[in-house]
Design an enzyme around this catalytic site. Structure first.
Site, PDB file in Angstrom:
ATOM      1  CE  LYS A 121      42.776  68.798 -27.121  1.00  0.00           C
ATOM      2  NZ  LYS A 121      43.616  68.749 -28.332  1.00  0.00           N
ATOM      3  CE1 TYR A 136      42.042  97.241  -7.694  1.00  0.00           C
ATOM      4  CE2 TYR A 136      41.293  95.454  -9.119  1.00  0.00           C
ATOM      5  CZ  TYR A 136      41.673  95.919  -7.862  1.00  0.00           C
ATOM      6  OH  TYR A 136      41.676  95.066  -6.800  1.00  0.00           O
TER       7      TYR A 136
HETATM    8  C1  LIG Z   1      42.612  68.595 -29.375  1.00  0.00           C
HETATM    9  C2  LIG Z   1      42.763  67.614 -30.473  1.00  0.00           C
HETATM   10  C3  LIG Z   1      41.664  67.245 -31.272  1.00  0.00           C
HETATM   11  C4  LIG Z   1      40.314  67.894 -31.164  1.00  0.00           C
HETATM   12  O1  LIG Z   1      40.302  69.114 -31.876  1.00  0.00           O
HETATM   13  P1  LIG Z   1      38.969  69.980 -32.030  1.00  0.00           P
HETATM   14  O2  LIG Z   1      39.368  71.066 -32.951  1.00  0.00           O
HETATM   15  O3  LIG Z   1      38.646  70.483 -30.664  1.00  0.00           O
HETATM   16  O4  LIG Z   1      37.930  69.086 -32.568  1.00  0.00           O
HETATM   17  C5  LIG Z   1      41.854  66.252 -32.202  1.00  0.00           C
HETATM   18  N1  LIG Z   1      43.060  65.655 -32.364  1.00  0.00           N
HETATM   19  C6  LIG Z   1      44.136  66.009 -31.642  1.00  0.00           C
HETATM   20  C7  LIG Z   1      45.423  65.311 -31.883  1.00  0.00           C
HETATM   21  C8  LIG Z   1      44.034  67.003 -30.684  1.00  0.00           C
HETATM   22  O5  LIG Z   1      45.117  67.335 -29.974  1.00  0.00           O
END
Ligand SMILES: *Cc1c(COP(=O)(O)O)cnc(C)c1O
Length: 372
Positions: A35, A264
């Site tokens: 994702k 800045y």
């Molecule tokens: C993002 C996500 C993961 C992965 O989590 P990590 O801590 O990056 O391993 C797993 N399951 C779900 C449902 C997620 O949204």
């Protein structure tokens, strides 16, 4: 490096990390989470790498992300789990993307879409909220959802292939309690006539530390990218290799007297005559402004801390009397085992977590996939 700035992604490291995490977790299956553009690493090349390295399934948050992978020709099993009222489940069915539903409305929408498509083999998963108070059906809603799913199964509209939940990483006790609730709900699902063959609860942290959470599959995210989910164990200690190296070429070098204001608000003034180096990365590229005066940069084999405010496009490093030239490479983070600063160092400098550091690297920074 040919660009003025780049996020160099080591795909071999990602394949290595998948193998390492599988071995450590001993889970029967692994879903690779890609994702948010694979946590900033580039969804398509990373997804291809993970499938070739043996991931059983890919996961995204929403359907749009999943469909983009299908568009790119990736045909591995794909699951997504965060939907809104606008989600087009017909598109998921057409492109063979499995969805995990959180409520009766979503379940009915999938069943309707399956009927419209006259598809005969639609499977869904059910997402259960066992404690985070986010998406997923709460334990008290689960019974009605299971009953409705069993009706759809009897109508041959769809089949429930799995149940998932997500743990909070609050403490091992809290996580185990969530798993207890989850396995109890799985029993309830079976009593309602469902036969989910895939129960999954663990992301990277629980996959590594909570054996009870591994169940039939682990969902690996941050660890695949070579970063640690823990405060008390580094990625090196876990045997993981950070996949992203963020670097830029020095854009300007300036010798200044003592008392020169930098960036800045003159938040920094030089203490003595010194050399200032300009790095062409800023908050427009996802470098947190919060890390002004605190984020590390390696130039010519030495690690410095940036000075003054991080701006939208650039920040300044005071290298003293070191010989640095325009075009030299400045590494913001990479692999600590090579002496480079880490994404964790930037996370600490900005009071955030390594996940946010890599995921927010912006679209102006080209991702490259050559040698590290
Ligand atoms: C993002 C996500 C993961 C992965 O989590 P990590 O801590 O990056 O391993 C797993 N399951 C779900 C449902 C997620 O949204």
């Amino acid at each position: 490096m040919t660009e003025s700035r780049e996020a160099a992604v080591d795909l071999d490291a990602i394949a290595h990390n998948l193998r390492t995490l599988r071995e450590k977790s001993q889970a029967p299956r692994a879903l690779a989470v890609v994702k948010a553009n694979a946590y900033g690493h580039g969804a398509v090349p990373v997804a291809r790498t993970l499938v070739a390295a043996g991931a059983d399934m890919l996961g995204t948050a929403d359907l749009t992300e999943a469909l983009a992978l299908r568009e790119a020709g990736i045909d591995a099993p794909l699951l997504c789990w965060l939907h809104g009222p606008e989600t087009d489940f017909g598109a998921a069915i057409a492109r063979n993307v499995e969805v995990a539903v959180s409520n009766v409305e979503q379940l009915d929408a999938v069943a309707d879409a399956a009927r419209r498509a006259t598809a005969s083999d639609v499977s869904v998963q059910i997402k259960l909220d066992t404690g985070l108070s986010r998406n997923g059906a709460a334990p008290e809603e689960a019974g009605a959802l299971f009953a409705r799913a069993a009706e759809h199964e009897r109508d041959r509209a769809l089949r429930v292939s799995g149940l998932m939940t997500h743990v909070s990483n609050t403490s091992p006790e809290d996580d185990r309690e969530q798993v207890r609730v989850f396995t109890g709900l799985a029993q309830e699902a079976r009593s309602a006539g469902l036969r989910p063959e895939l129960l999954h609860a663990a992301a990277t942290a629980a996959a590594l530390r909570i054996p009870e959470a591994r169940l039939d599959m682990v969902r690996l995210g941050i660890g695949l990218y070579g970063l640690t989910p823990f405060d008390d164990e580094t990625s090196q200690e876990l045997g993981l290799r950070p996949a992203m190296t963020l670097r830029a070429r020095v854009a300007a070098v300036r010798r200044v007297p003592a008392g020169a204001g930098v960036s800045y608000s003159y938040a920094h003034r030089t203490e003595r005559e010194t050399t200032l180096v300009l790095v062409p990365l800023g908050y427009g590229d996802g470098i947190p402004r919060q890390a002004s005066g605190a984020g590390p940069v390696s130039i010519g084999g030495r690690v410095y801390t940036n000075v003054g405010r991080i701006a939208m496009d650039q920040f300044v490093v005071d290298v003293g009397d070191a010989a640095v030239s325009v075009g030299d490479e400045a590494v913001l983070f990479g692999d600590a085992s090579r002496g480079e600063p880490s994404a964790d160092d930037w996370a600490n400098a900005a009071s955030t977590i390594n996940y946010e550091i890599v995921t927010r690297i912006g679209g102006r920074v080209p991702r490259t996939y050559g040698e590290a």
